[in-house]
Write a protein that holds these residues in place. Structure first.
Motif, PDB file in Angstrom:
ATOM      1  N   ALA A   1       0.871  -0.894  -0.093  1.00 32.56           N
ATOM      2  CA  ALA A   1      -0.462   0.102   0.238  1.00 32.56           C
ATOM      3  C   ALA A   1       1.123   1.052  -0.312  1.00 32.56           C
ATOM      4  CB  ALA A   1      -0.583   0.003   1.188  1.00 32.56           C
ATOM      5  N   MET A   2       2.144   0.932   0.834  1.00 33.48           N
ATOM      6  CA  MET A   2       2.462   2.380   0.537  1.00 33.48           C
ATOM      7  C   MET A   2       3.848   2.270  -0.680  1.00 33.48           C
ATOM      8  SD  MET A   2       4.748   2.039   4.359  1.00 33.48           S
ATOM      9  CE  MET A   2       4.279   0.399   5.572  1.00 33.48           C
ATOM     10  N   GLY A   3       3.633   1.773  -1.269  1.00 35.73           N
ATOM     11  CA  GLY A   3       4.080   2.003  -2.457  1.00 35.73           C
ATOM     12  C   GLY A   3       5.302   1.302  -3.628  1.00 35.73           C
TER      13      GLY A   3
ATOM     14  N   ALA B   1      -4.034  -4.314  -1.630  1.00 34.49           N
ATOM     15  CA  ALA B   1      -3.205  -3.087  -1.173  1.00 34.49           C
ATOM     16  C   ALA B   1      -4.719  -2.482   0.235  1.00 34.49           C
ATOM     17  CB  ALA B   1      -3.047  -1.568  -2.381  1.00 34.49           C
ATOM     18  N   ALA B   2      -5.827  -2.795  -0.373  1.00 30.47           N
ATOM     19  CA  ALA B   2      -7.117  -1.348   0.009  1.00 30.47           C
ATOM     20  C   ALA B   2      -7.169  -2.865   1.857  1.00 30.47           C
ATOM     21  CB  ALA B   2      -8.374  -1.933  -0.559  1.00 30.47           C
TER      22      ALA B   2
ATOM     23  N   VAL C   1      -5.256  -2.506   3.855  1.00 29.10           N
ATOM     24  CA  VAL C   1      -4.695  -2.522   5.043  1.00 29.10           C
ATOM     25  C   VAL C   1      -5.936  -1.961   5.552  1.00 29.10           C
ATOM     26  CG1 VAL C   1      -2.580  -2.912   4.028  1.00 29.10           C
ATOM     27  CG2 VAL C   1      -3.313  -0.593   3.951  1.00 29.10           C
ATOM     28  N   PHE C   2      -6.831  -0.940   5.343  1.00 27.47           N
ATOM     29  CA  PHE C   2      -7.504   0.107   5.906  1.00 27.47           C
ATOM     30  C   PHE C   2      -8.239  -0.777   6.386  1.00 27.47           C
ATOM     31  CE2 PHE C   2      -6.162   2.761   2.422  1.00 27.47           C
ATOM     32  CZ  PHE C   2      -6.076   3.470   2.999  1.00 27.47           C
ATOM     33  N   ARG C   3      -8.902  -2.243   6.282  1.00 28.10           N
ATOM     34  CA  ARG C   3      -9.532  -3.142   6.713  1.00 28.10           C
ATOM     35  C   ARG C   3      -8.776  -4.072   8.407  1.00 28.10           C
ATOM     36  NH1 ARG C   3     -13.640  -1.478   4.860  1.00 28.10           N
ATOM     37  NH2 ARG C   3     -13.222  -1.314   2.528  1.00 28.10           N
TER      38      ARG C   3
ATOM     39  N   PHE D   1     -19.048  -3.775  -4.714  1.00 24.56           N
ATOM     40  CA  PHE D   1     -18.203  -5.127  -4.402  1.00 24.56           C
ATOM     41  C   PHE D   1     -19.255  -6.027  -4.791  1.00 24.56           C
ATOM     42  CE2 PHE D   1     -16.235  -2.181  -1.359  1.00 24.56           C
ATOM     43  CZ  PHE D   1     -15.432  -2.362  -1.294  1.00 24.56           C
TER      44      PHE D   1
ATOM     45  N   THR E   1     -14.322   4.503   5.112  1.00 23.40           N
ATOM     46  CA  THR E   1     -12.970   3.374   3.916  1.00 23.40           C
ATOM     47  C   THR E   1     -12.388   3.285   2.658  1.00 23.40           C
ATOM     48  OG1 THR E   1     -12.862   2.737   6.414  1.00 23.40           O
ATOM     49  CG2 THR E   1     -11.683   1.932   4.525  1.00 23.40           C
ATOM     50  N   THR E   2     -13.906   3.210   1.906  1.00 24.46           N
ATOM     51  CA  THR E   2     -13.995   3.034   0.645  1.00 24.46           C
ATOM     52  C   THR E   2     -13.677   4.462  -0.089  1.00 24.46           C
ATOM     53  OG1 THR E   2     -15.886   1.006   1.092  1.00 24.46           O
ATOM     54  CG2 THR E   2     -15.392   2.120  -1.000  1.00 24.46           C
TER      55      THR E   2
ATOM     56  N   LEU F   1     -11.648   6.337   1.452  1.00 25.91           N
ATOM     57  CA  LEU F   1     -10.356   6.839   1.738  1.00 25.91           C
ATOM     58  C   LEU F   1      -9.650   6.105   0.609  1.00 25.91           C
ATOM     59  CD1 LEU F   1      -8.763   8.940   4.101  1.00 25.91           C
ATOM     60  CD2 LEU F   1      -8.136   6.331   5.151  1.00 25.91           C
ATOM     61  N   SER F   2      -9.369   4.399   0.468  1.00 24.20           N
ATOM     62  CA  SER F   2      -9.177   4.083  -0.671  1.00 24.20           C
ATOM     63  C   SER F   2      -9.005   4.092  -2.382  1.00 24.20           C
ATOM     64  CB  SER F   2      -9.393   2.118  -0.258  1.00 24.20           C
ATOM     65  OG  SER F   2      -9.652   2.309   0.694  1.00 24.20           O
TER      66      SER F   2
ATOM     67  N   ALA G   1      -7.054   7.150  -2.090  1.00 20.20           N
ATOM     68  CA  ALA G   1      -5.207   6.376  -2.180  1.00 20.20           C
ATOM     69  C   ALA G   1      -4.831   5.837  -3.317  1.00 20.20           C
ATOM     70  CB  ALA G   1      -5.344   6.312  -1.248  1.00 20.20           C
TER      71      ALA G   1
ATOM     72  N   THR H   1      -5.639   2.904  -3.711  1.00 20.92           N
ATOM     73  CA  THR H   1      -5.594   1.622  -3.688  1.00 20.92           C
ATOM     74  C   THR H   1      -6.905   0.640  -4.466  1.00 20.92           C
ATOM     75  OG1 THR H   1      -6.045   1.259  -0.783  1.00 20.92           O
ATOM     76  CG2 THR H   1      -3.722   1.677  -1.558  1.00 20.92           C
ATOM     77  N   LEU H   2      -7.701   1.483  -4.218  1.00 20.69           N
ATOM     78  CA  LEU H   2      -9.064   0.593  -4.759  1.00 20.69           C
ATOM     79  C   LEU H   2      -9.702   1.948  -6.254  1.00 20.69           C
ATOM     80  CD1 LEU H   2     -11.583   0.046  -2.158  1.00 20.69           C
ATOM     81  CD2 LEU H   2     -10.570  -1.562  -3.701  1.00 20.69           C
TER      82      LEU H   2
ATOM     83  N   ARG I   1       1.361   6.550  -5.632  1.00 19.06           N
ATOM     84  CA  ARG I   1       1.148   5.829  -4.155  1.00 19.06           C
ATOM     85  C   ARG I   1       2.900   6.490  -3.516  1.00 19.06           C
ATOM     86  NH1 ARG I   1      -2.344   1.809  -5.029  1.00 19.06           N
ATOM     87  NH2 ARG I   1      -0.689   0.064  -4.098  1.00 19.06           N
TER      88      ARG I   1
ATOM     89  N   PHE J   1       0.779   6.802   5.202  1.00 16.84           N
ATOM     90  CA  PHE J   1      -0.681   6.164   5.524  1.00 16.84           C
ATOM     91  C   PHE J   1      -0.774   6.003   6.447  1.00 16.84           C
ATOM     92  CE2 PHE J   1      -0.289   4.293   1.279  1.00 16.84           C
ATOM     93  CZ  PHE J   1      -1.600   4.370   0.674  1.00 16.84           C
TER      94      PHE J   1
ATOM     95  N   PHE K   1      -2.155   4.376  10.119  1.00 15.15           N
ATOM     96  CA  PHE K   1      -3.889   2.942   9.949  1.00 15.15           C
ATOM     97  C   PHE K   1      -4.362   3.086  11.199  1.00 15.15           C
ATOM     98  CE2 PHE K   1      -0.422   1.279   6.701  1.00 15.15           C
ATOM     99  CZ  PHE K   1      -0.923   1.454   5.997  1.00 15.15           C
TER     100      PHE K   1
ATOM    101  N   ILE L   1      -3.521  10.126   4.503  1.00 11.12           N
ATOM    102  CA  ILE L   1      -4.305   9.327   4.853  1.00 11.12           C
ATOM    103  C   ILE L   1      -4.497   8.534   5.776  1.00 11.12           C
ATOM    104  CG2 ILE L   1      -5.700   7.677   3.725  1.00 11.12           C
ATOM    105  CD1 ILE L   1      -5.628   9.328   1.597  1.00 11.12           C
TER     106      ILE L   1
ATOM    107  N   ASP M   1      -7.034   6.620   8.323  1.00 11.85           N
ATOM    108  CA  ASP M   1      -8.368   5.871   9.055  1.00 11.85           C
ATOM    109  C   ASP M   1      -8.332   5.247  10.387  1.00 11.85           C
ATOM    110  OD1 ASP M   1     -10.411   4.340   8.152  1.00 11.85           O
ATOM    111  OD2 ASP M   1      -9.461   2.703   7.649  1.00 11.85           O
TER     112      ASP M   1
END
Ligand SMILES: Nc1ncnc2c1ncn2[C@@H]1O[C@H](COP(=O)(O)OP(=O)(O)O)[C@@H](O)[C@H]1O
Ligand SMILES: [Mg+2]
Lengths: 396, 243
Positions: free
Chosen positions: A310-312, A390-391, A393-395, B20, B54-55, B57-58, B61, B63-64, B90, B96, B98, B173, B175
């Motif tokens: 995620a950090m790239g 990568a998403a 990581v937020f969960r 999703f 969160t979605t 934000l992703s 970012a 990531t999504l 990124r 980030f 978390f 970012i 979360d």
């Protein structure tokens, strides 16, 4: 980043220990099992080691060193007259029954050597003198055989003890007395029985006047004559079969008696199969254990790799990190495992049982397998990390 | 509220749909989400659980990737970029923080902070120097060579802030950065984020439903059912019972 990858690996001592134990255990299992297997298989060509002659000549139908198809004594003269032969000595081998003092019978391997040259005599005697074989009715027995043929009695503490045969003891072969004048040290054979050395001429008496007793001829080439070339000439001139005595079983030389013996047993007996299953089991368990340990290591770190992603960090960097970790752990585990296998092997060689030969091939094959396992685990890890979003990581 | 001039916009999403799964199990997380954040501001995304914070934000970012709509971050359109291009984006522009810290437990505090620099290809020595300086800024001088797990939750989140800022990203970012922390520690952490991260060229987006930290925001965007309901400048205007 690779330094960090290594620190990730070494950071958790407990997990590292687990990982290395798994890898070392499987390397140990693989190297150990195959080494014992080849050790046992190498017993098949023990005669080549014990007899020590540059060239062996046999009946053309003979396929391996434990096979005796006696030739005529006159064949000896024919071989001696081949160009390039310095000398040729007769050798007799046969399986006979020995009757011990207490009336028990024991199966022995009788070896008759030339009394003039003592060609084929054991290299090391722990008791007695080889020259004493020239005295009437004398034999030399190997150490292990002396133990096997020894007398069983009850010791002071009531336990059974074996009193091995010693110089001066006697037994009988076909009602003829055999008096021990020496104890020798030789390699053990696949057939397991005691080696009883005597002179070639006397074997005629012990075998009750068998018409043919010439099992092999031992040939020394003249200085500067190539053994392999001389073999070809002996075969061409006499129609007999000639073998070289190198013990490299991994060669393509079809003249090597050891190699032919090894592979004859491989092809014609169930031994490779029965031992082979144990070896295959060792390999299988080894692969499973190390694969599993590695995999769980990757799983535990998956979350952190996802964060790095995620950090790239690109997949290239992550893949190389995983490979560095996998190969480092693989090499360390391999070193530990093979080191232990060697140590155990040494201890076993001291006791003489079971035999242990770690061919360089076993060493390299184990290394290749462990690194292969590391590579596969790393690839599985790479695939896992590449699939993880990568998403995530937020969960939580 | 008037639309700010284009050069001050840091993040902008237009008509973003994100769902999703499909068929029976299809979940719509974002519905025509329009969101905007400016350079130099700290904006919070708030709203009830499951509303799509969160979605979103992703998506910002990178990531999504949303099914529809446009995403623009510091003048760069993210929709349409390949995975490799998003990763490079990124690496260069994002920091980030978390909820669960996500520090690598087998690495030292210092090494954790070095990661973004090393990913960017910095040399080991440069990374060490910068990471040490950053750790001093978050007040962790003397803890650099310890393991993250030996630190308190607040200290771990400070390590995470150091890691998020060490490579000076344009977009930070966060979360739920305080949800694993007690009230006072949470406030300290937010104070630190404000002090260290705010700069005219940087945008900070914080997702939270912790109303105790609303006061640290310049603006607050309230989300509901996958879209931005409204944006307020004063936390007092929000119906906090609703969150
Ligand atoms: N990877 C996913 N797969 C399926 N559903 C998801 C996924 N991520 C989020 N959702 C769903 O999308 C909705 C919004 O989730 P999220 O953005 O995590 O909300 P919030 O952060 O506001 O609590 C929720 O209904 C959630 O269940
Ligand atoms: Mg959330």
């Amino acid at each position: 980043m690779y330094r960090l990858a290594l620190n990730m690996l070494f950071g958790d001592r407990a997990k590292l220990a687990m990982l290395l134990c798994g890898l070392a255990f499987s390397a140990l299992l693989m190297a150990q099992q195959t080494s014992v297997f080849f050790g046992i298989m190498s017993w098949t060509y023990t005669p080549v080691y014990n007899i020590r002659a540059p060239i062996w000549v046999s009946d053309p139908m003979v396929e391996q060193a434990n096979d005796a198809k006696p030739m005529r004594d006159t064949d000896l003269y024919r071989v001696r007259s081949v160009d390039g032969v310095a000398w040729a000595a007769p050798l007799h081998t046969s399986f006979l029954q020995a009757r011990m003092q207490d009336g028990n019978f024991k199966l022995i391997t009788m070896v008759g050597i030339d009394a003039d040259t003592f060609a084929g005599a054991p290299a090391v005697l722990s008791q007695g003198l080889i020259e004493d074989l020239r005295l009437p009715n004398t034999v030399i027995v190997d150490e292990w055989g002396a133990q096997l043929m020894g007398r069983v009695t009850k010791g002071a503490d009531g336990k059974e003890v074996v009193i091995p045969l010693k110089v001066g003891d006697t037994f009988e072969v076909n009602d003829l007395e055999a008096r021990i004048v020496g104890i020798c040290k030789v390699r053990r054979a696949f057939t397991g029985g005691p080696f009883v050395y005597t002179t070639y001429d006397r074997t005629k008496q012990y075998t009750l006047g068998a018409r043919r007793t010439l099992s092999f001829m031992l040939v020394e080439p003249q200085p500067g004559v190539d053994p392999a070339k001389l073999c070809a000439r002996i075969e061409a001139d006499t129609g007999l079969k000639a073998w070289t005595s190198d013990t490299v079983i991994w060669s393509w030389s079809d003249r090597s008696l050891a190699r032919n013996t090894f592979w004859w047993f491989w092809k014609n007996t169930g031994i490779p199969f029965s031992f082979g299953t144990a070896v295959a089991l060792g390999l299988f368990v080894g692969i499973a254990v190390s694969g599993q340990t590695f995999y769980s290591f990757v799983l535990e770190n998956l979350k952190y790799f996802a964060a790095i992603k995620a950090m790239g960090a690109g997949m290239g960097v992550i893949a190389r990190m995983l490979l560095v970790q996998a190969f480092t752990a693989g090499l360390l585990g391999f070193g530990l495992g093979v080191g232990m296998a060697q140590a155990i092997g040494r201890a076993m060689i001291e006791k003489g049982m079971p035999p242990f030969i770690m061919f360089p091939q076993i060493f390299w094959a184990t290394l290749a397998l462990v690194l292969g396992i590391s590579l596969v685990s790393a690839i599985i890890g790479i695939i896992k990390v590449s699939r993880v979003d990568a998403a995530t990581v937020f969960r939580g | 509220m008037s639309t700010p001039p284009a050069q001050t916009v840091a993040v902008r999403t237009r008509g973003v749909d994100m769902f999703f799964g499909d068929g029976e199990t299809k979940v719509t997380a974002l519905k025509q989400a329009d969101f905007e954040a400016n350079r130099g501001e700290l904006i919070m995304l708030v709203g009830p659980s499951g509303c799509g914070k969160t979605t979103l934000l992703s998506v910002i970012a990178g990531t999504l990737t949303p099914q529809t709509g446009t995403v623009e971050v510091f003048g760069q359109r993210l929709d349409g970029l390949s995975q490799e291009e998003l990763t490079a984006f990124r690496r260069k522009h994002l920091g980030f923080v978390f909820q669960s810290f996500n520090l690598i437990p087998t690495l030292s505090v210092l090494e954790n902070v070095m990661v973004p620099l090393l990913i960017q290809g910095a040399s080991h020595d440069v990374a060490v120097t910068k990471a040490l300086a950053m750790l001093a800024k978050v007040g962790l001088k003397g803890r650099e060579y310890g393991q993250p797990n030996a630190l308190s939750g607040g200290q771990q989140q400070r390590v995470a802030i150091a890691r998020a800022l060490v490579h000076e990203p344009s977009l930070l970012i966060c979360d739920e950065p305080t949800s694993a922390l007690d009230k006072d520690t949470g406030a300290q952490i937010m104070q630190m984020v404000r002090d260290l991260s705010r700069s005219p060229e940087r945008c900070v987006v914080v997702v939270t439903h912790d109303h105790r930290i609303f006061r640290f925001a310049d603006r607050i965007a309230e989300m509901e059912d996958g879209r931005i309901r409204r944006v307020v400048e004063d936390a007092g205007l929000l119906d906090t019972n609703h969150l």
